[in-house]
Scaffold this motif. Structure first.
Motif, PDB file in Angstrom:
ATOM      1  N   ILE A   1      77.323  50.402  16.779  1.00 55.31           N
ATOM      2  CA  ILE A   1      78.509  50.779  17.555  1.00 55.31           C
ATOM      3  C   ILE A   1      78.253  52.114  18.243  1.00 55.31           C
ATOM      4  CG2 ILE A   1      80.981  51.260  17.457  1.00 55.31           C
ATOM      5  CD1 ILE A   1      81.086  49.539  14.936  1.00 55.31           C
ATOM      6  N   SER A   2      78.390  52.140  19.555  1.00 52.68           N
ATOM      7  CA  SER A   2      78.117  53.343  20.333  1.00 52.68           C
ATOM      8  C   SER A   2      79.261  54.338  20.225  1.00 52.68           C
ATOM      9  CB  SER A   2      77.901  52.981  21.804  1.00 52.68           C
ATOM     10  OG  SER A   2      79.130  52.548  22.380  1.00 52.68           O
TER      11      SER A   2
ATOM     12  N   ASN B   1      80.874  55.688  22.692  1.00 55.46           N
ATOM     13  CA  ASN B   1      81.947  55.308  23.626  1.00 55.46           C
ATOM     14  C   ASN B   1      82.871  54.259  23.008  1.00 55.46           C
ATOM     15  OD1 ASN B   1      81.193  57.022  25.678  1.00 55.46           O
ATOM     16  ND2 ASN B   1      79.877  55.525  26.699  1.00 55.46           N
ATOM     17  N   THR B   2      82.272  53.298  22.303  1.00 54.06           N
ATOM     18  CA  THR B   2      83.086  52.255  21.669  1.00 54.06           C
ATOM     19  C   THR B   2      83.896  52.830  20.518  1.00 54.06           C
ATOM     20  OG1 THR B   2      81.401  50.621  22.243  1.00 54.06           O
ATOM     21  CG2 THR B   2      83.015  49.978  20.592  1.00 54.06           C
TER      22      THR B   2
ATOM     23  N   SER C   1      82.303  44.747  18.204  1.00 49.77           N
ATOM     24  CA  SER C   1      80.956  44.400  18.681  1.00 49.77           C
ATOM     25  C   SER C   1      81.003  43.551  19.944  1.00 49.77           C
ATOM     26  CB  SER C   1      80.184  43.654  17.591  1.00 49.77           C
ATOM     27  OG  SER C   1      79.878  44.509  16.523  1.00 49.77           O
TER      28      SER C   1
ATOM     29  N   HIS D   1      83.454  43.491  22.172  1.00 46.78           N
ATOM     30  CA  HIS D   1      83.897  44.386  23.254  1.00 46.78           C
ATOM     31  C   HIS D   1      82.718  45.167  23.802  1.00 46.78           C
ATOM     32  CE1 HIS D   1      88.239  44.909  24.238  1.00 46.78           C
ATOM     33  NE2 HIS D   1      88.383  44.116  23.201  1.00 46.78           N
ATOM     34  N   GLN D   2      81.930  45.704  22.893  1.00 49.84           N
ATOM     35  CA  GLN D   2      80.780  46.500  23.312  1.00 49.84           C
ATOM     36  C   GLN D   2      79.798  45.651  24.111  1.00 49.84           C
ATOM     37  OE1 GLN D   2      79.257  49.803  20.824  1.00 49.84           O
ATOM     38  NE2 GLN D   2      77.402  48.571  20.654  1.00 49.84           N
TER      39      GLN D   2
ATOM     40  N   GLU E   1      85.500  41.097  26.199  1.00 51.92           N
ATOM     41  CA  GLU E   1      86.669  41.875  25.810  1.00 51.92           C
ATOM     42  C   GLU E   1      87.896  41.025  25.485  1.00 51.92           C
ATOM     43  OE1 GLU E   1      87.366  44.870  28.736  1.00 51.92           O
ATOM     44  OE2 GLU E   1      85.514  45.954  28.271  1.00 51.92           O
TER      45      GLU E   1
END
Length: 662
Positions: A149-150, A152-153, A276, A278-279, A283
């Motif tokens: 998970i980044s 930003n996420t 995950s 969404h990333q 979405e």
């Protein structure tokens, strides 16, 4: 809840230019008098979404969505009427003037607001711990990064971390002035009888749960301790005044626009599945957060789409348990597809394993409609065991019986017949048995208000029912035939009643050549006519009431003031038109009279058509009575009535230029 004053509502609606409001979301292009764009509520290539600036309304001729500026925000954002008004007030810089509520309502709203504010404080507190505290940086962040998970996420979903201490959040909230009763009401703090209090969430990764407006209403929390078997892996906020888990889907706030545009909602189980995907750019996904799917959650999805694809992991036991809840989706009239991931995989692990593009291709290739999937699954389990096979068939037919659409039911019964290798007539017979049982059950529940409850069963009413398959089918077929015959009879009447209402809504205040306005003239000419189509009859009654009160701005009333959403939608549908005369005609010296210039003719023609149809209905009733009558005197009276009605029918037909009457 405080009420927004009528003056403020009027000010907001006056300021909220429909072209500006819609233009914030889609690019509008002028064509004729109206503005057009691809519909923001469903996917389409040719624009069918029309905005009429002069009337202040929008209408999609594809999906049927219609309304004014407030309704547009309600539809697009999935918010309440009051929230939509506040959204527009903020856009146009209008200060909300609210009428003072009662002390009870004021206390109720104050308590709810306090819980919202406290939940938001907790969300910020947990976020700060994750990013700026030693425990968050050394435990929480590494776990999330390990899951791919980044940053930003993490920020997009406002993830956080709770301290391992017993009262980290509680102490911080009390220092900020929050009351203990709200810490207890939201479930953030647990209070013991001996006066002890401690945080519900400790040493966990925190997943804030939002409502559709984006307000924090609760939390899901995952422990990172793997060696403590007594500690539950996930812990959720308890039910509260602002959080009802049966009404909420995790990720809906972030997903609602994508769901509407894709016209499908992916349903998963866990928070990380949603995050995950969404990333990975997918979405249009939400999670039930491990709870059984509820009717309210299905209604929430249906605001944005009628299509759901359930993404199951490879756990066969979990799939079978979930199948029971999925019947609710069928019963709600939504379309359900199912995707099963390989053994040991879930949406989160699989997208990280194969990547975004391969994940999309997998969903596309593996998706099966729910009924076919259930049929294949149960048929595979039953194999050659006749008892299990019979149980499986019965279970599948029970699911098919939930579907309100008769055509879909028929298609799925055929599909089930093919997969199980069993005669379709046997399945139809079994369906009819289920229908009979359901109808009897509903009739018993309606006592003592029988025979008519005003509603309609999901199943065809089979009155004289025999358990033999052939007789059951005959009864069902007879019902369907009768329904089709009724539909054909009411079609013209419905059309002519709609035309009267269209004229009233568009031209009620227009003056006719004789000096009367159109609304008064129509009501005078139709004084003895009763509208028979239920929804249109109600609309006609409301318009009549407004005209009697001396109000002739009927269109304005329905666009701005009517609170019945069904009536409002019907009225706006009648106020919009899909086609306009091209402006190029005038350039070529081709002039076509406008309807407003021919109102007397339009009114007279519409009145005659409606009366003509009503006379035909009276003639049929008279003929039916004649066939049943045995008394000579009564028969003579009915024949005299028949002659008078026929003369009247011919008179109207002549005025309309109809040579052969129907």
């Amino acid at each position: 809840m405080a009420l927004i004053s009528k003056e403020t509502v009027d000010q907001i609606i006056n300021a909220a230019d429909i072209a500006e409001v819609v233009g914030d979301y889609v690019t509008l292009k002028k064509k004729g008098q109206n503005l057009w764009a691809p519909c923001p509520f469903h996917n389409e290539k040719s624009p069918s979404f029309s905005v009429a600036p002069a009337k202040g309304i929008y209408k999609c001729f594809g999906c049927g969505k219609a309304g004014n500026s407030v309704q547009f925000i309600m539809d697009l954002e999935g918010v309440s009427y009051v929230e939509a008004l506040k959204h527009l007030a903020k856009k146009y810089g209008i200060e909300i003037a609210e009428e003072a509520p009662s002390p009870e309502k004021l206390k109720f709203q104050h308590d709810r607001d306090s819980q919202f504010i406290l939940s938001d404080f907790a969300k910020d507190f947990y976020q700060n711990i994750l990013h700026n505290h030693d425990q968050g940086q050394s435990i929480g962040l590494p776990y999330l990064k390990e899951r791919g998970i980044s940053l930003n996420t993490i920020k997009k979903f406002e993830l956080g971390y709770s301290l391992e201490s017993w009262d980290g959040l509680t102490k911080a909230a009390l220092e900020k002035g929050f009351q203990e009763k709200f810490l207890e009401a939201t479930g953030l703090t647990i209070f013991k009888e001996e006066g002890k209090k401690y945080d519900r969430f400790r040493a966990r990764v925190m997943f804030p749960i939002h409502n559709v407006s984006g307000r924090t209403i609760g939390f899901g929390a995952r422990t990172l301790k793997t060696n403590d078997k007594s500690t539950p892996k996930y812990l959720n906020s308890p039910e509260s005044e602002i959080y009802h888990k049966s009404d909420v889907l995790y990720g809906m706030f972030q997903a609602k626009q994508a769901i509407r545009m894709a016209d499908v909602c992916y349903m998963t189980e866990g928070y990380l599945d949603v995050i995950s995907l969404h990333q990975g750019g997918i979405e249009n996904v939400v999670a039930s957060s491990g709870t059984s799917l509820t009717e309210n959650q299905i209604k929430l999805i249906s605001r944005y789409t009628k299509n759901i694809t359930v993404l199951y992991d490879g756990d066969a036991a979990g799939i079978k348990a979930s199948l029971r809840g999925t019947d609710l989706i069928l019963e709600a009239g939504l379309n359900v597809d199912v995707v099963i991931f390989p053994p040991g995989e879930d949406p989160d692990s699989y997208i990280r394993k194969v990547g975004d593009n391969a994940f999309r291709e997998y969903i596309k290739s593996e998706a099966k409609d729910f009924v076919s999937f259930k049929t294949e699954l149960l048929a595979k389990e039953a194999k050659d065991n006749p008892v299990k096979k019979a149980e499986a068939i019965r279970e599948v037919v029970q699911s098919i019986a939930k579907i309100p659409d008769s055509i879909k039911r028929s298609v799925f019964l055929q599909r089930c017949s093919s997969l199980f290798g069993i005669d379709e007539q046997v399945l139809i017979s079994e369906y009819n048995k289920i229908a009979l049982q359901e109808n009897k059950k509903q009739q018993n529940q309606q006592q003592p208000s029988r025979p008519n409850s005003g509603g309609r069963s999901n199943f065809p009413p089979l009155d004289e029912f025999d358990m033999a398959a052939l007789e059951a089918e005959a009864e069902a077929a007879a019902y369907e035939d009768a329904e089709e015959e009724i539909d054909s009879e009411v079609q013209l009447l419905h059309r002519y009643e709609r035309e009267i209402l269209r004229l009233l809504l568009n031209y009620s205040d227009q003056t006719l050549p004789e000096g009367q306005n159109l609304a008064q003239y129509l009501f005078e000419q139709l004084e003895d006519i009763e509208f028979k189509t239920p929804g249109l009859a109600k609309l006609y009654a409301v318009i009549s009431e407004k005209v009697q009160q001396g109000r002739f701005d009927i269109a304005t009333y329905f666009i701005r003031e009517e609170t019945d959403t069904v009536l409002k939608s019907e009225a706006i549908d009648l106020l919009t038109q899909k086609y306009e005369l091209s402006e190029a005609w005038a350039a070529h010296q081709i002039f076509v009279p406008k309807e407003v210039e021919l109102l007397q003719y339009a009114a007279d023609t519409s009145i005659l058509r409606l009366k003509w149809r009503n006379v035909q209905a009276m003639i049929k009733e008279n003929q039916d009575a004649l066939q049943k009558e045995t008394n000579i005197d009564e028969m003579m009276k009915l024949l005299q009535v028949a002659k008078a009605l026929k003369n009247f029918e011919m008179e109207i037909a002549g005025a309309l230029g109809i040579v052969v009457t129907r």
